[in-house]
Motif scaffolding. Structure first.
Motif, mmCIF file in Angstrom:
data_model
loop_
_atom_site.group_PDB
_atom_site.id
_atom_site.type_symbol
_atom_site.label_atom_id
_atom_site.label_comp_id
_atom_site.label_asym_id
_atom_site.label_seq_id
_atom_site.Cartn_x
_atom_site.Cartn_y
_atom_site.Cartn_z
ATOM 1 N N VAL A 122 0.854 -1.092 -0.072
ATOM 2 C CA VAL A 122 0.088 -0.101 -0.177
ATOM 3 C C VAL A 122 0.805 1.245 0.102
ATOM 4 C CG1 VAL A 122 -1.725 1.348 1.187
ATOM 5 C CG2 VAL A 122 -1.935 -1.211 1.240
ATOM 6 N N GLN A 123 0.520 2.177 -0.844
ATOM 7 C CA GLN A 123 1.256 3.451 -0.913
ATOM 8 C C GLN A 123 0.239 4.649 -0.962
ATOM 9 O OE1 GLN A 123 3.740 3.240 -4.525
ATOM 10 N NE2 GLN A 123 5.644 2.313 -3.235
ATOM 11 N N LEU A 124 0.567 5.603 -0.173
ATOM 12 C CA LEU A 124 -0.217 6.839 -0.087
ATOM 13 C C LEU A 124 0.551 7.998 -0.530
ATOM 14 C CD1 LEU A 124 -1.683 6.077 3.452
ATOM 15 C CD2 LEU A 124 -2.766 5.675 1.281
ATOM 16 N N GLN A 125 0.047 8.861 -1.339
ATOM 17 C CA GLN A 125 0.526 9.978 -1.785
ATOM 18 C C GLN A 125 -0.472 11.329 -1.404
ATOM 19 O OE1 GLN A 125 3.451 10.186 -3.771
ATOM 20 N NE2 GLN A 125 3.408 12.530 -3.842
ATOM 21 N N ALA A 126 -0.064 12.136 -0.471
ATOM 22 C CA ALA A 126 -0.606 13.135 -0.059
ATOM 23 C C ALA A 126 -0.253 14.501 -0.917
ATOM 24 C CB ALA A 126 -0.432 13.655 1.348
ATOM 25 N N ASN A 164 -9.888 5.775 -5.692
ATOM 26 C CA ASN A 164 -8.895 5.303 -4.395
ATOM 27 C C ASN A 164 -8.127 6.507 -3.683
ATOM 28 O OD1 ASN A 164 -9.587 2.682 -4.474
ATOM 29 N ND2 ASN A 164 -7.499 1.828 -5.226
ATOM 30 N N THR A 165 -9.023 7.686 -3.861
ATOM 31 C CA THR A 165 -8.405 8.896 -3.197
ATOM 32 C C THR A 165 -9.440 9.296 -1.969
ATOM 33 O OG1 THR A 165 -7.418 9.497 -5.317
ATOM 34 C CG2 THR A 165 -7.753 11.287 -3.789
ATOM 35 N N VAL A 166 -8.829 10.065 -0.713
ATOM 36 C CA VAL A 166 -9.588 10.675 0.157
ATOM 37 C C VAL A 166 -9.122 12.147 0.066
ATOM 38 C CG1 VAL A 166 -9.665 10.634 2.544
ATOM 39 C CG2 VAL A 166 -9.737 8.307 1.272
ATOM 40 N N TYR A 167 -10.254 13.020 0.301
ATOM 41 C CA TYR A 167 -9.781 14.521 0.273
ATOM 42 C C TYR A 167 -10.011 15.079 1.622
ATOM 43 C CZ TYR A 167 -10.414 13.541 -4.908
ATOM 44 O OH TYR A 167 -10.523 12.945 -6.031
ATOM 45 N N LEU A 168 -9.355 15.924 1.697
ATOM 46 C CA LEU A 168 -9.772 16.754 3.083
ATOM 47 C C LEU A 168 -9.587 18.343 2.876
ATOM 48 C CD1 LEU A 168 -9.935 16.774 6.252
ATOM 49 C CD2 LEU A 168 -7.560 17.621 6.339
ATOM 50 N N ALA A 184 -4.130 6.642 -3.089
ATOM 51 C CA ALA A 184 -4.006 5.345 -2.635
ATOM 52 C C ALA A 184 -3.658 4.423 -3.603
ATOM 53 C CB ALA A 184 -4.709 4.830 -1.330
ATOM 54 N N SER A 185 -2.854 3.457 -3.393
ATOM 55 C CA SER A 185 -2.466 2.382 -4.570
ATOM 56 C C SER A 185 -2.065 1.261 -3.619
ATOM 57 C CB SER A 185 -1.706 2.853 -5.591
ATOM 58 O OG SER A 185 -0.192 3.097 -4.822
ATOM 59 N N GLY A 186 -1.959 -0.077 -4.569
ATOM 60 C CA GLY A 186 -1.199 -1.267 -3.947
ATOM 61 C C GLY A 186 -2.290 -1.798 -2.927
ATOM 62 N N PHE A 187 -3.414 -1.638 -3.133
ATOM 63 C CA PHE A 187 -4.454 -2.207 -2.116
ATOM 64 C C PHE A 187 -4.379 -3.734 -1.993
ATOM 65 C CE2 PHE A 187 -5.448 1.532 -0.026
ATOM 66 C CZ PHE A 187 -6.705 2.102 -0.414
ATOM 67 N N THR A 188 -4.434 -4.192 -0.920
ATOM 68 C CA THR A 188 -4.488 -5.742 -0.823
ATOM 69 C C THR A 188 -5.586 -6.224 -0.190
ATOM 70 O OG1 THR A 188 -2.917 -5.830 1.031
ATOM 71 C CG2 THR A 188 -1.864 -6.138 -1.040
ATOM 72 N N SER A 189 -6.374 -5.337 0.480
ATOM 73 C CA SER A 189 -7.577 -5.820 1.006
ATOM 74 C C SER A 189 -8.561 -4.960 0.343
ATOM 75 C CB SER A 189 -7.562 -5.369 2.530
ATOM 76 O OG SER A 189 -6.375 -6.021 3.413
ATOM 77 N N ASP A 190 -10.095 -5.655 0.804
ATOM 78 C CA ASP A 190 -11.117 -5.019 -0.097
ATOM 79 C C ASP A 190 -11.435 -3.348 0.399
ATOM 80 O OD1 ASP A 190 -13.023 -7.965 0.117
ATOM 81 O OD2 ASP A 190 -11.594 -7.348 -1.256
#
Length: 129
Positions: free
Chosen positions: A2-6, A80-84, A24-30
């Motif tokens: 899993v990789q996260l890029q802010a 696969n993106t979360v915003y603030l 986010a990328s590289g998810f291995t879970s649902d």
């Protein structure tokens, strides 16, 4: 892995707005719970906002008291993106902001950083008075 890029940080005047993104990328879970944290110089890392599921933008969320009504956390499942979204920024919001993820969604949203397994690099937010 899993990789996260802010991204999305910058310099803004008090009262202004910024929108941070956590890709986010590289998810291995649902599913993953995502949290936003910040750390100012000389201060401890603190939770700002968190969302129970990156798959459900309308799901359970948590906000630090001082940002309630000003910050909004949301997600885009397809990206696969979360915003603030940060509005009415004050100099006290100045910090390095980072996002984190965990596959332990059952107990989410989490306040504490100890629950998160994956971290992205920070993006600096500076609010001038």
């Amino acid at each position: 892995e899993v990789q996260l890029q802010a991204s999305g940080g910058g310099l803004v005047q008090a009262g202004g707005s910024l929108r941070l993104s956590c890709a986010a990328s590289g998810f291995t879970s649902d599913d993953y719970a995502i949290g936003w944290f910040r750390q100012a110089p000389g201060k401890e890392r603190e939770g700002v906002a968190s969302i129970k599921s990156i798959r459900d933008s309308d799901g359970s969320k948590w906000y630090k008291d001082s940002v309630k009504g000003r910050f909004t956390i949301s997600s885009d499942n397809a990206k696969n993106t979360v915003y603030l979204q940060m509005n009415s920024l004050t100099p006290e919001d100045t910090a390095d902001y980072s996002c984190a993820a965990t596959s332990k969604v059952a107990g989410a949203p989490y306040i504490s950083w100890i629950w998160y397994d994956y971290w992205g690099q920070g993006t600096q937010v500076t609010v001038s008075s």
